[in-house]
Write an enzyme that holds these catalytic residues in place. Structure first.
Site, PDB file in Angstrom:
ATOM      1  N   LYS A  99     -11.620 -11.716-211.093  1.00  0.00           N
ATOM      2  CA  LYS A  99     -12.029 -11.932-209.703  1.00  0.00           C
ATOM      3  C   LYS A  99     -12.688 -10.633-209.231  1.00  0.00           C
ATOM      4  O   LYS A  99     -12.055  -9.573-209.220  1.00  0.00           O
ATOM      5  CB  LYS A  99     -10.811 -12.252-208.827  1.00  0.00           C
ATOM      6  N   GLY A 160      -5.227 -11.285-195.216  1.00  0.00           N
ATOM      7  CA  GLY A 160      -3.935 -11.003-194.593  1.00  0.00           C
ATOM      8  C   GLY A 160      -3.815 -11.442-193.149  1.00  0.00           C
ATOM      9  O   GLY A 160      -2.768 -11.292-192.535  1.00  0.00           O
ATOM     10  N   ASN A 208      -1.798 -15.822-200.436  1.00  0.00           N
ATOM     11  CA  ASN A 208      -0.761 -14.853-200.772  1.00  0.00           C
ATOM     12  C   ASN A 208       0.046 -14.505-199.527  1.00  0.00           C
ATOM     13  O   ASN A 208       1.225 -14.815-199.426  1.00  0.00           O
ATOM     14  CB  ASN A 208      -1.400 -13.588-201.385  1.00  0.00           C
ATOM     15  N   THR A 209      -0.639 -13.901-198.538  1.00  0.00           N
ATOM     16  CA  THR A 209       0.077 -13.436-197.346  1.00  0.00           C
ATOM     17  C   THR A 209       0.832 -14.570-196.667  1.00  0.00           C
ATOM     18  O   THR A 209       1.954 -14.387-196.193  1.00  0.00           O
ATOM     19  CB  THR A 209      -0.917 -12.802-196.351  1.00  0.00           C
TER      20      THR A 209
END
Lengths: 260, 382
Positions: A99, A160, A208-209
């Protein structure tokens, strides 16, 4: 209509049943496996800068067998650095997927599309499966596709932020115009937002976050899995049009015409 | 009375750069009055999506003190969003305690009667080897501020040796010129921390009566010169308690923010040292309590949510273990502050006493028990 069971995501010659890609940088390593299992995850990212092979607390030690690793080039500030990090990932045994993450802004962590496009070209020449993280811009996405990208990873909102699909319209344009899997990466904060991204035709979601900051990451991973599947099924089913201005009559108003 | 904020005051060899950031920061900081804020200002700051300069001022004000718990909840959210539960671990290596400055608050003060020493040759490798064998991958190289005893070549050699053992190398040494920073970068240094100590030029002049450090502006511009020399990141901090800690923290936040605006790629970090007893001055008073220190740390977090925050071993274990759950993102562990102490061959005195003597393993276990993830390596050398 394609059945969900036959509907596989294909990237770099590899087929995936799951369309939920897990980002791994923000929760405890021992939680990684639990989240992967609960989310039905088949591909997970890892920051090469944290994959200190042989060192203590190495994330590679926590990745279950069978997971496709998607190392990222976070920390790179230009194409040359991204290439060096990708090569290091390969040396560490992380495989050929990469990535591309090139960021020159420490505040918002927004990607640099121009350097990313350069990196895609350089990495394809080195036989990587290249998945660039990018600002959803059609011209840049076309350039990346022309440079050999295997998927395009536009952001939904700043990393995030959990703010969801702020770039919805631009991602739709990419879905319509770019003949590659469009994977929404960054900003997805709720399963409902993941579902919406899938409904408009995203090929997969990376999160993710949203999971790391939830009270129960394992359950939240399951929720994401279900939402992504629901969104995909809705997309494949062809959602009904949203009616504008006036409702349409279920019997056509012009049905009386006989063409005489 | 000269305040040493002008290039005309520079000593020979000190490089001048445009002081636009310093001029702006000192101008705006001089208008800041911590008493100007109300409960309402603080509550608005806590609920603000984007904490600007004025809200930052409110969060540092006495009016914010009754709201520490609320601010902590918000700070923890921001920390989780940007860093997850990761905590970067590093250790400092004190390589030399020779110093030519006479900072009235410091154990290394050239007039202070302590055992002076510096690591040389194999001693350096022995110390670094002792540290890296614990698994640590980040080191902060420190020296006293003596360009005679620890000249740039000596520091470049430290960095070069460190790059064999560590993947992330920080410098906390005297301010340098751009070319010297460039050389350190080429040798393998990644970031530079310079403590301004205080942004109050009157107090600064009083507590730095002699030595190169008395030149306020040369020190203030060090982070910018470091970035111009190619460093990846820069660290900032006043020594809390030396002057009005609220005003100093406000100025420090502005300083960091202005640097980040001009150099968007720069990784920004704050340190959180407060005035503590030091060698031969064990009765020094400390006016900045733990709650005030936490208030400052949380204000930084909301003002610059993406910035790293380092909590030092000057604080007790219970404070350190908890502040990393709220706003700190980086901590030292397995710390030895004497010269040569890591390898058990101490040859020079420490700058200050530490309050967290735990081993690396004990710190790691405490972090993991509290749901945090220790991170040893967060950078790839490219």
């Amino acid at each position: 209509m394609k059945k969900l069971n036959d509907d596989l995501l294909e990237i770099g010659g590899r087929k995936f049943r799951s369309r939920f890609i897990l980002g791994s940088g923000k929760f405890s390593l021992d939680m990684t496996r639990t989240v992967i299992e609960n989310g039905g995850v088949e591909m997970a990212t890892l920051a090469v800068r944290r994959a200190n092979a042989g060192g203590m607390e190495n994330i590679l030690d926590y990745m279950p067998a069978g997971i496709t690793l998607l190392p990222n080039t976070s920390g790179a500030r230009n194409a040359a650095e991204a290439v060096r990090i990708a090569e290091l990932a390969r040396e560490l045994g992380c495989g050929d997927f990469i990535k591309v993450e090139i960021i020159r802004d420490s505040k918002y962590l927004l990607p640099d599309n121009a350097e990313t496009t350069k990196a895609v070209k350089l990495l394809k020449a080195r036989d990587f499966v290249v998945m660039p993280y990018m600002m959803p811009d059609l011209s840049a996405a076309r350039d990346m596709a022309d440079a050999g990208a295997d998927a395009i990873m536009p952001l939904g909102a700043p990393i995030g932020s959990n703010k969801g699909l702020l770039t919805r319209e631009f991602i739709k344009i990419l879905v319509e115009e770019i003949d590659l899997p469009i994977i929404v990466d960054a900003g997805i904060g709720r399963p409902s937002q993941a579902c919406e991204a899938m409904e408009i035709g995203a090929a997969a979601i990376m999160a993710n976050t949203a999971i790391a900051t939830s009270r129960d990451p394992a359950s939240m991973a399951r929720a994401f899995r279900m939402a992504i599947e629901a969104g995909r099924l809705a997309y494949l089913s062809g959602p009904g049009r949203i009616l504008e201005h006036r409702a349409e009559a279920s019997s056509p108003l012009t049905g009386f015409l006989e063409d005489r | 009375m000269r305040d040493f904020t002008d290039a005309d005051d520079y000593e020979q060899g000190m490089e001048h750069i445009d002081p636009e950031i310093m001029t702006r920061v000192l101008g705006r900081a001089s208008d800041y009055n911590p008493e100007d804020y109300s409960d309402r200002d603080v509550l608005d700051a806590i609920s603000s999506d984007n904490v600007g300069e004025d809200s930052f001022g409110a969060l540092l004000s006495p009016a914010a003190e009754p709201f520490l718990e609320r601010i902590a909840i918000r700070a923890r959210e921001e920390t989780m969003k940007h860093f997850g539960n990761s905590v970067n671990i590093f250790t400092p290596l004190y390589a030399s305690n020779y110093c030519t400055n006479r900072c009235v608050y410091c154990g290394f003060n050239s007039g202070n009667d302590i055992k002076r020493a510096k690591l040389v040759g194999n001693e350096i490798d022995r110390e670094m080897n002792a540290i890296s064998s614990t698994g640590l991958r980040e080191i902060l190289l420190l020296t006293g501020e003596s360009r005679a005893h620890s000249d740039p070549d000596y520091i470049a050699d430290l960095v070069s040796r460190a790059s064999k053992y560590f993947s992330n190398i920080g410098l906390e040494v005297y301010p340098m010129n751009i070319g010297e920073y460039r050389k350190m970068r080429e040798m393998g240094a990644d970031y530079v921390t310079v403590f301004q100590e205080t942004y109050d030029t009157d107090v600064y002049r009083r507590v730095h009566p002699s030595g190169r450090k008395r030149i306020f502006s040369y020190r203030f511009n060090a982070q910018e010169r470091a970035l111009m020399g190619g460093m990846r990141g820069v660290g900032f901090s006043p020594l809390l308690g030396l002057s009005d800690f609220r005003k100093d923290s406000f100025a420090c936040g502005l300083h960091a923010m202005e640097i980040q605006r001009k150099y968007p790629h720069a990784e920004i970090s704050f340190s959180l040292p407060r005035f503590r007893p030091f060698i031969n001055h064990e009765d020094a008073e400390n006016s900045v309590t733990e709650s005030k220190l936490l208030q400052v740390a949380m204000a930084y977090r909301l003002f610059m949510p993406f910035a790293a925050e380092t909590i030092s071993t000057r604080e007790r274990p219970g404070f350190r273990d908890n502040i990393v759950g709220i706003c700190a993102t980086k901590m030292s562990a397995g710390v030895s502050v004497g010269i040569g102490e890591h390898s058990g061959a101490e040859k020079g005195d420490a700058q200050f006493d530490i309050s967290d003597p735990r081993s690396l393993e004990e710190v790691m276990n405490a972090l993991i028990a509290n749901g945090r993830q220790p991170v040893f390596n967060d950078y790839v050398k490219v």
